[in-house]
Motif scaffolding. Structure first.
Motif, PDB file in Angstrom:
ATOM      1  N   ASN A 117       0.804  -1.224   0.000  1.00 51.44           N
ATOM      2  CA  ASN A 117       0.000   0.000   0.000  1.00 51.44           C
ATOM      3  C   ASN A 117       0.833   1.268   0.000  1.00 51.44           C
ATOM      4  N   ASP A 118       2.018   1.210   0.570  1.00 51.02           N
ATOM      5  CA  ASP A 118       2.851   2.410   0.681  1.00 51.02           C
ATOM      6  C   ASP A 118       4.056   2.395  -0.262  1.00 51.02           C
ATOM      7  N   LEU A 119       3.976   1.632  -1.347  1.00 50.33           N
ATOM      8  CA  LEU A 119       5.099   1.523  -2.278  1.00 50.33           C
ATOM      9  C   LEU A 119       5.526   2.886  -2.815  1.00 50.33           C
ATOM     10  N   ILE A 120       4.583   3.672  -3.272  1.00 49.56           N
ATOM     11  CA  ILE A 120       4.925   4.976  -3.855  1.00 49.56           C
ATOM     12  C   ILE A 120       5.586   5.866  -2.808  1.00 49.56           C
ATOM     13  N   GLU A 121       5.054   5.867  -1.602  1.00 54.55           N
ATOM     14  CA  GLU A 121       5.641   6.654  -0.506  1.00 54.55           C
ATOM     15  C   GLU A 121       7.093   6.235  -0.254  1.00 54.55           C
ATOM     16  N   GLN A 122       7.349   4.936  -0.252  1.00 54.02           N
ATOM     17  CA  GLN A 122       8.703   4.457   0.018  1.00 54.02           C
ATOM     18  C   GLN A 122       9.644   4.757  -1.154  1.00 54.02           C
ATOM     19  N   ILE A 123       9.151   4.663  -2.376  1.00 54.31           N
ATOM     20  CA  ILE A 123       9.957   5.027  -3.544  1.00 54.31           C
ATOM     21  C   ILE A 123      10.324   6.505  -3.477  1.00 54.31           C
ATOM     22  N   LEU A 124       9.366   7.350  -3.130  1.00 52.79           N
ATOM     23  CA  LEU A 124       9.655   8.785  -3.016  1.00 52.79           C
ATOM     24  C   LEU A 124      10.690   9.051  -1.930  1.00 52.79           C
ATOM     25  N   ARG A 125      10.608   8.323  -0.845  1.00 50.55           N
ATOM     26  CA  ARG A 125      11.601   8.499   0.228  1.00 50.55           C
ATOM     27  C   ARG A 125      13.004   8.152  -0.274  1.00 50.55           C
ATOM     28  N   VAL A 126      13.117   7.065  -1.014  1.00 49.72           N
ATOM     29  CA  VAL A 126      14.416   6.651  -1.563  1.00 49.72           C
ATOM     30  C   VAL A 126      14.945   7.721  -2.523  1.00 49.72           C
ATOM     31  N   LYS A 127      14.056   8.243  -3.363  1.00 48.74           N
ATOM     32  CA  LYS A 127      14.475   9.295  -4.295  1.00 48.74           C
ATOM     33  C   LYS A 127      14.912  10.556  -3.552  1.00 48.74           C
ATOM     34  N   GLU A 128      14.191  10.911  -2.497  1.00 46.87           N
ATOM     35  CA  GLU A 128      14.558  12.081  -1.693  1.00 46.87           C
ATOM     36  C   GLU A 128      15.920  11.902  -1.033  1.00 46.87           C
ATOM     37  N   MET A 129      16.308  10.658  -0.791  1.00 46.20           N
ATOM     38  CA  MET A 129      17.625  10.380  -0.217  1.00 46.20           C
ATOM     39  C   MET A 129      18.730  10.512  -1.271  1.00 46.20           C
ATOM     40  N   GLY A 130      18.334  10.646  -2.534  1.00 48.25           N
ATOM     41  CA  GLY A 130      19.310  10.847  -3.599  1.00 48.25           C
ATOM     42  C   GLY A 130      19.665   9.608  -4.401  1.00 48.25           C
ATOM     43  N   PHE A 131      18.888   8.530  -4.242  1.00 52.85           N
ATOM     44  CA  PHE A 131      19.158   7.292  -4.960  1.00 52.85           C
ATOM     45  C   PHE A 131      18.261   7.156  -6.186  1.00 52.85           C
ATOM     46  N   LEU A 132      18.754   6.464  -7.194  1.00 51.21           N
ATOM     47  CA  LEU A 132      17.924   6.043  -8.309  1.00 51.21           C
ATOM     48  C   LEU A 132      17.043   4.900  -7.817  1.00 51.21           C
ATOM     49  N   VAL A 133      15.951   4.621  -8.541  1.00 53.83           N
ATOM     50  CA  VAL A 133      15.035   3.560  -8.139  1.00 53.83           C
ATOM     51  C   VAL A 133      14.782   2.632  -9.317  1.00 53.83           C
ATOM     52  N   LYS A 134      14.771   1.346  -9.023  1.00 50.86           N
ATOM     53  CA  LYS A 134      14.384   0.327 -10.000  1.00 50.86           C
ATOM     54  C   LYS A 134      13.240  -0.468  -9.391  1.00 50.86           C
ATOM     55  N   LEU A 135      12.225  -0.747 -10.174  1.00 48.39           N
ATOM     56  CA  LEU A 135      11.075  -1.526  -9.716  1.00 48.39           C
ATOM     57  C   LEU A 135      10.977  -2.792 -10.553  1.00 48.39           C
ATOM     58  N   ASP A 136      11.067  -3.947  -9.902  1.00 47.07           N
ATOM     59  CA  ASP A 136      10.852  -5.234 -10.556  1.00 47.07           C
ATOM     60  C   ASP A 136       9.456  -5.701 -10.184  1.00 47.07           C
ATOM     61  N   THR A 137       8.623  -5.929 -11.185  1.00 45.32           N
ATOM     62  CA  THR A 137       7.229  -6.289 -10.955  1.00 45.32           C
ATOM     63  C   THR A 137       6.798  -7.361 -11.955  1.00 45.32           C
ATOM     64  N   ASN A 138       5.764  -8.107 -11.590  1.00 43.76           N
ATOM     65  CA  ASN A 138       5.214  -9.080 -12.528  1.00 43.76           C
ATOM     66  C   ASN A 138       4.238  -8.419 -13.498  1.00 43.76           C
ATOM     67  N   GLY A 139       3.979  -7.140 -13.322  1.00 49.43           N
ATOM     68  CA  GLY A 139       3.141  -6.382 -14.258  1.00 49.43           C
ATOM     69  C   GLY A 139       1.656  -6.519 -14.050  1.00 49.43           C
ATOM     70  N   SER A 140       1.241  -7.159 -12.987  1.00 44.99           N
ATOM     71  CA  SER A 140      -0.193  -7.413 -12.776  1.00 44.99           C
ATOM     72  C   SER A 140      -0.961  -6.206 -12.239  1.00 44.99           C
ATOM     73  N   ASN A 141      -0.260  -5.158 -11.829  1.00 41.16           N
ATOM     74  CA  ASN A 141      -0.900  -3.944 -11.303  1.00 41.16           C
ATOM     75  C   ASN A 141      -0.396  -2.719 -12.063  1.00 41.16           C
ATOM     76  N   PRO A 142      -0.728  -2.604 -13.348  1.00 45.25           N
ATOM     77  CA  PRO A 142      -0.178  -1.507 -14.151  1.00 45.25           C
ATOM     78  C   PRO A 142      -0.588  -0.120 -13.633  1.00 45.25           C
ATOM     79  N   GLU A 143      -1.714  -0.026 -12.945  1.00 45.23           N
ATOM     80  CA  GLU A 143      -2.144   1.278 -12.417  1.00 45.23           C
ATOM     81  C   GLU A 143      -1.184   1.782 -11.350  1.00 45.23           C
ATOM     82  N   VAL A 144      -0.574   0.904 -10.605  1.00 43.40           N
ATOM     83  CA  VAL A 144       0.409   1.311  -9.599  1.00 43.40           C
ATOM     84  C   VAL A 144       1.673   1.792 -10.295  1.00 43.40           C
TER      85      VAL A 144
END
Length: 108
Positions: free
Chosen positions: A79-106
């Motif tokens: 539920n908080d994936l986007i929030e955690q990704i934003l936190r990582v980006k705010e820390m100055g890191f690049l982000v990679k997301l590995d997904t099975n693609g079943s939730n394209p809206e996310v």
């Protein structure tokens, strides 16, 4: 976010970058070849890792690690994936997301 694993360093998962990997708990698929059973099957779930431990580690590794990868299980179930990704980006890191693609809206 339910984290079942954390790999501090990978030289292969993010091409051309040094990354850390956050493994989320839970998946909506049951692939017979899955190598992360302890993240997928409820009866085998790994003991959750507190996010604060990960943030502390990453904070100390700025300039040494380029990126953070979110994988699983299936990270888009968190539920908080986007929030955690934003936190990582705010820390100055690049982000990679590995997904099975079943939730394209996310992913959008």
């Amino acid at each position: 976010m339910k984290v079942g694993g954390f790999q501090k360093t990978s030289l292969t998962d993010y091409p051309g970058k040094i990354c850390s990997i956050i493994f989320t708990i839970g998946c909506n698929f049951r692939c017979p070849y899955c190598y992360n059973r302890s993240l997928v099957l409820p009866e085998e779930y790994a003991k959750p890792i507190p996010l604060e431990e990960i943030w502390q580690y990453l904070g100390k590794r700025k300039g040494k690690i380029d990126a953070v990868e979110f994988t699983g299980g299936e990270p888009t179930l968190q539920n908080d994936l986007i929030e955690q990704i934003l936190r990582v980006k705010e820390m100055g890191f690049l982000v990679k997301l590995d997904t099975n693609g079943s939730n394209p809206e996310v992913v959008d």
